[in-house]
Design a protein around this motif. Sequence first.
Motif, PDB file in Angstrom:
ATOM      1  N   ALA A  45      -3.099 -47.809 -12.614  1.00 17.66           N
ATOM      2  CA  ALA A  45      -3.310 -48.663 -13.785  1.00 17.66           C
ATOM      3  C   ALA A  45      -2.626 -48.088 -15.024  1.00 17.66           C
ATOM      4  CB  ALA A  45      -4.808 -48.838 -14.040  1.00 17.66           C
ATOM      5  N   CYS A  46      -2.635 -46.757 -15.161  1.00 17.51           N
ATOM      6  CA  CYS A  46      -2.002 -46.165 -16.350  1.00 17.51           C
ATOM      7  C   CYS A  46      -0.490 -46.407 -16.326  1.00 17.51           C
ATOM      8  CB  CYS A  46      -2.346 -44.686 -16.480  1.00 17.51           C
ATOM      9  SG  CYS A  46      -1.802 -43.667 -15.116  1.00 17.51           S
ATOM     10  N   ALA A  47       0.102 -46.442 -15.131  1.00 24.82           N
ATOM     11  CA  ALA A  47       1.544 -46.725 -15.031  1.00 24.82           C
ATOM     12  C   ALA A  47       1.815 -48.210 -15.310  1.00 24.82           C
ATOM     13  CB  ALA A  47       2.064 -46.339 -13.647  1.00 24.82           C
ATOM     14  N   ILE A  48       0.915 -49.082 -14.876  1.00 20.51           N
ATOM     15  CA  ILE A  48       1.088 -50.512 -15.162  1.00 20.51           C
ATOM     16  C   ILE A  48       1.069 -50.710 -16.678  1.00 20.51           C
ATOM     17  CG2 ILE A  48       0.118 -52.844 -14.890  1.00 20.51           C
ATOM     18  CD1 ILE A  48      -1.052 -51.966 -12.212  1.00 20.51           C
ATOM     19  N   GLY A  52       4.614 -51.397 -16.674  1.00 19.64           N
ATOM     20  CA  GLY A  52       4.513 -52.705 -16.018  1.00 19.64           C
ATOM     21  C   GLY A  52       4.493 -52.637 -14.506  1.00 19.64           C
ATOM     22  N   GLU A  53       4.523 -51.430 -13.933  1.00 21.30           N
ATOM     23  CA  GLU A  53       4.411 -51.322 -12.476  1.00 21.30           C
ATOM     24  C   GLU A  53       3.643 -50.072 -12.068  1.00 21.30           C
ATOM     25  OE1 GLU A  53       8.171 -50.730 -10.590  1.00 21.30           O
ATOM     26  OE2 GLU A  53       9.157 -50.479 -12.505  1.00 21.30           O
ATOM     27  N   ARG A  88      -1.424 -54.670  -8.842  1.00 19.38           N
ATOM     28  CA  ARG A  88      -2.692 -53.953  -8.751  1.00 19.38           C
ATOM     29  C   ARG A  88      -2.400 -52.452  -8.635  1.00 19.38           C
ATOM     30  NH1 ARG A  88      -6.610 -57.263  -7.381  1.00 19.38           N
ATOM     31  NH2 ARG A  88      -7.836 -55.500  -6.697  1.00 19.38           N
ATOM     32  N   PRO A  89      -3.266 -51.619  -9.215  1.00 22.29           N
ATOM     33  CA  PRO A  89      -3.039 -50.170  -9.158  1.00 22.29           C
ATOM     34  C   PRO A  89      -2.859 -49.660  -7.726  1.00 22.29           C
ATOM     35  CG  PRO A  89      -4.938 -50.694 -10.557  1.00 22.29           C
ATOM     36  CD  PRO A  89      -4.469 -51.985  -9.977  1.00 22.29           C
TER      37      PRO A  89
END
Length: 356
Positions: A45-48, A52-53, A88-89
């Motif tokens: 989630a932190c990378a999203i 954005g991915e 999704r993470p």
Amino acid sequence: MDRKIAVLAGDGVGPEIMNEAVKVLDAVAERYSHHFEYGYADIGACAIAKYGEPYPERTDMMCKSCDAVLFGAIGDPAYDNDPSAKVRPEQGLLRMRKELGLFANIRPVEPYPSLYGVSPLKESVIRGTDFVIVRELTGGIYFGEPRGISEDGTRAFDTCRYSVDEIRRIADVGFGYAMKRRRKLTLVDKANVLATSRLWRRTVTAMQKESYPEVELDFMYVDNAAMKLAMNPSALDVILTENMFGDILSDLGGALGGSIGMLPSASEGSSHSLFEPVHGSYPQAKGKGIANPTAQILSAAMMLDDAFGLAVEADAVRSACRSAVENRVCTPDILCDGWSTTEQVGNYCKQFILNH
Ligand code: IPM
Ligand code: MN
């Protein structure tokens, strides 16, 4: 020894428990004169949020340029409650496993005798439990195509696929562990229902005859295996199983010892290896200092052992974790009264290593 470690703390309690694992690795480096360099990168989630991915290119490059990957956890409740989320993470973790070719996931279940009292099982049942789950990690229903949802949104489908080659390479790992241990391999499947399971049985049976006659091979349907894990876990030695069954049984394995916060794992392929706790991101605990760092620290021990061949150092880390529990320096998942924080557990382990 000089080694570079990719550090992917991820989401939820990942960063907090990772801090403690890095602290312990620093203590190992100091005590045994090694030099560990860390390459930090984002996943989940932190990378999203940042890119954005869930598994950005630079994270992939970091993993591939390091000698091993130490991973924390991923997952965020914001996505769990949103079935329409496009990314999704968890996709980050799955993509990373696939990209790094990590087909073998090793999950040892060896509850500390000093924790038999917190096991949900009677002490007479849990006593002597010491088995390892060898889980296939890059195939099966987790990755099989086709998958998806019908246009009108009323039907969805996933596909479970396995090839003989995929089964053989993970079975070799399973037999390898059995040879190093009590020479007992249990193939867990659902061969009474699934075609893939029947292929597993046929392939693994032939391998036992051809290459591993010293290993006693038996078979267990996964529903029955769940029961055996709860009723007679000490009879098991090495469990070999496919991706999804291994996922489910390893949480049960975590429960046996009283807390899934104690269980480390190693994911290995032909050119990369990754070490991660079996538990997830435990978002309810984030920032509270109550997450158990032991699974993360023991994952670092598996890294020292399996990836770097530092057996003495790995044993020192394991002794530190065992000593913390024996001295009741434990987070609240294990100890109700007088519990210690995540950081205190890490500090205890660090000191133990420096003093021994
Ligand atoms: C695990 C986890 C993952 C899995 C999730 C987060 C995708 O549960 O490593 O056991 O199902 O493999
Ligand atoms: Mn799981």
